[in-house]
Design an enzyme around this catalytic site. Structure first.
Site, PDB file in Angstrom:
ATOM      1  N   LEU A  76     111.708  59.506   0.562  1.00  0.00           N
ATOM      2  CA  LEU A  76     111.180  59.296   1.905  1.00  0.00           C
ATOM      3  C   LEU A  76     112.255  59.175   2.976  1.00  0.00           C
ATOM      4  O   LEU A  76     111.970  58.805   4.114  1.00  0.00           O
ATOM      5  CB  LEU A  76     110.255  58.076   1.914  1.00  0.00           C
ATOM      6  CG  LEU A  76     109.075  58.181   0.936  1.00  0.00           C
ATOM      7  CD1 LEU A  76     108.262  56.905   0.954  1.00  0.00           C
ATOM      8  CD2 LEU A  76     108.213  59.388   1.236  1.00  0.00           C
ATOM      9  N   CYS A  77     113.497  59.498   2.626  1.00  0.00           N
ATOM     10  CA  CYS A  77     114.588  59.471   3.611  1.00  0.00           C
ATOM     11  C   CYS A  77     114.540  60.706   4.493  1.00  0.00           C
ATOM     12  O   CYS A  77     114.224  61.805   4.022  1.00  0.00           O
ATOM     13  CB  CYS A  77     115.951  59.430   2.909  1.00  0.00           C
ATOM     14  SG  CYS A  77     116.388  57.802   2.320  1.00  0.00           S
ATOM     15  N   HIS A  78     114.886  60.517   5.750  1.00  0.00           N
ATOM     16  CA  HIS A  78     114.983  61.636   6.679  1.00  0.00           C
ATOM     17  C   HIS A  78     116.275  62.408   6.429  1.00  0.00           C
ATOM     18  O   HIS A  78     117.270  61.835   5.994  1.00  0.00           O
ATOM     19  CB  HIS A  78     114.984  61.126   8.122  1.00  0.00           C
ATOM     20  CG  HIS A  78     113.676  60.545   8.536  1.00  0.00           C
ATOM     21  ND1 HIS A  78     113.325  59.245   8.260  1.00  0.00           N
ATOM     22  CD2 HIS A  78     112.642  61.095   9.200  1.00  0.00           C
ATOM     23  CE1 HIS A  78     112.117  59.020   8.747  1.00  0.00           C
ATOM     24  NE2 HIS A  78     111.677  60.120   9.320  1.00  0.00           N
ATOM     25  N   MET A 114     120.905  54.079   3.841  1.00  0.00           N
ATOM     26  CA  MET A 114     120.689  54.702   2.534  1.00  0.00           C
ATOM     27  C   MET A 114     121.808  55.683   2.191  1.00  0.00           C
ATOM     28  O   MET A 114     122.207  55.804   1.028  1.00  0.00           O
ATOM     29  CB  MET A 114     119.328  55.409   2.481  1.00  0.00           C
ATOM     30  CG  MET A 114     118.153  54.448   2.552  1.00  0.00           C
ATOM     31  SD  MET A 114     118.204  53.110   1.346  1.00  0.00           S
ATOM     32  CE  MET A 114     118.240  54.013  -0.191  1.00  0.00           C
ATOM     33  N   GLU A 115     122.329  56.363   3.193  1.00  0.00           N
ATOM     34  CA  GLU A 115     123.431  57.292   2.958  1.00  0.00           C
ATOM     35  C   GLU A 115     124.685  56.545   2.507  1.00  0.00           C
ATOM     36  O   GLU A 115     125.379  56.976   1.581  1.00  0.00           O
ATOM     37  CB  GLU A 115     123.705  58.119   4.212  1.00  0.00           C
ATOM     38  CG  GLU A 115     122.643  59.171   4.500  1.00  0.00           C
ATOM     39  CD  GLU A 115     121.295  58.631   4.973  1.00  0.00           C
ATOM     40  OE1 GLU A 115     120.307  59.397   4.943  1.00  0.00           O
ATOM     41  OE2 GLU A 115     121.197  57.450   5.366  1.00  0.00           O
ATOM     42  N   ASP A 129     131.432  58.319 -15.185  1.00  0.00           N
ATOM     43  CA  ASP A 129     131.362  59.592 -15.903  1.00  0.00           C
ATOM     44  C   ASP A 129     132.741  60.075 -16.343  1.00  0.00           C
ATOM     45  O   ASP A 129     132.912  60.543 -17.460  1.00  0.00           O
ATOM     46  CB  ASP A 129     130.690  60.654 -15.031  1.00  0.00           C
ATOM     47  CG  ASP A 129     130.582  61.985 -15.742  1.00  0.00           C
ATOM     48  OD1 ASP A 129     130.030  62.020 -16.870  1.00  0.00           O
ATOM     49  OD2 ASP A 129     131.056  62.991 -15.192  1.00  0.00           O
TER      50      ASP A 129
END
Length: 162
Positions: A76-78, A114-115, A129
């Site tokens: 739901l992020c733009h 969020m970014e 990793d």
């Protein structure tokens, strides 16, 4: 609307928040997290001797790439046109840990928290990793928003523990 979930409508359905009426403002967010590892693994990363190559260099690029693609990962992020994305590492020798910090900016109608969180998280996941052949017991922790600036809700600086 304070205290309500903005990504859910009155019927309980998921929705992308409508930001069409919001003003474009300069927005910045900083997020950070930590990965703790064995002494052997930490020494190899610090010396640049991990078999897979430059761990922190690759993780830095991965964090930047992830921040740019956050809307592909978080449903739901733009989609945002980032104007800055920087990933930096601090080696915490006494803890055998590496701290990743991601700073993101844009001029837009919605924030970049969020970014920043995605950039820091993916940078740490990339360290995992690249180092898992030496240490599978690494621990990612303390991934959090440190600060955000701009937008309707104003500035936030995270201090202490939640």
């Amino acid at each position: 609307m304070d205290g309500e979930f903005t990504h859910v409508d009155q019927a309980g359905n998921a929705r992308m928040v409508d930001v069409s009426g919001k003003a474009v403002t300069h927005r910045t967010a900083v997020a950070q997290g930590t990965i703790t590892m064995s002494g052997e693994c930490f020494a190899l990363v610090k010396a640049g001797r991990m078999k897979k190559g430059d761990v922190l260099g690759v993780a830095q690029v991965a964090g930047i790439m992830a921040a740019k693609r956050t809307s592909d990962l978080i449903p739901l992020c733009h989609i945002l046109n980032l104007t800055k994305c920087q990933v930096e590492f601090t080696l915490l020798e006494d803890r055998r840990a590496i701290q990743a910090r991601c700073t993101v900016s844009c001029d837009g109608k919605t924030g970049v928290e969020m970014e920043a969180l995605t950039g820091a998280s993916v940078a740490l996941l990339t360290v995992y990793d690249m180092c898992k052949a030496v240490d599978k017991r690494m621990v990612l922790s303390d991934i959090r928003l440190l600060e955000k600036h701009g937008g309707k809700s104003g500035d936030l600086v995270f201090e202490g523990t939640p």
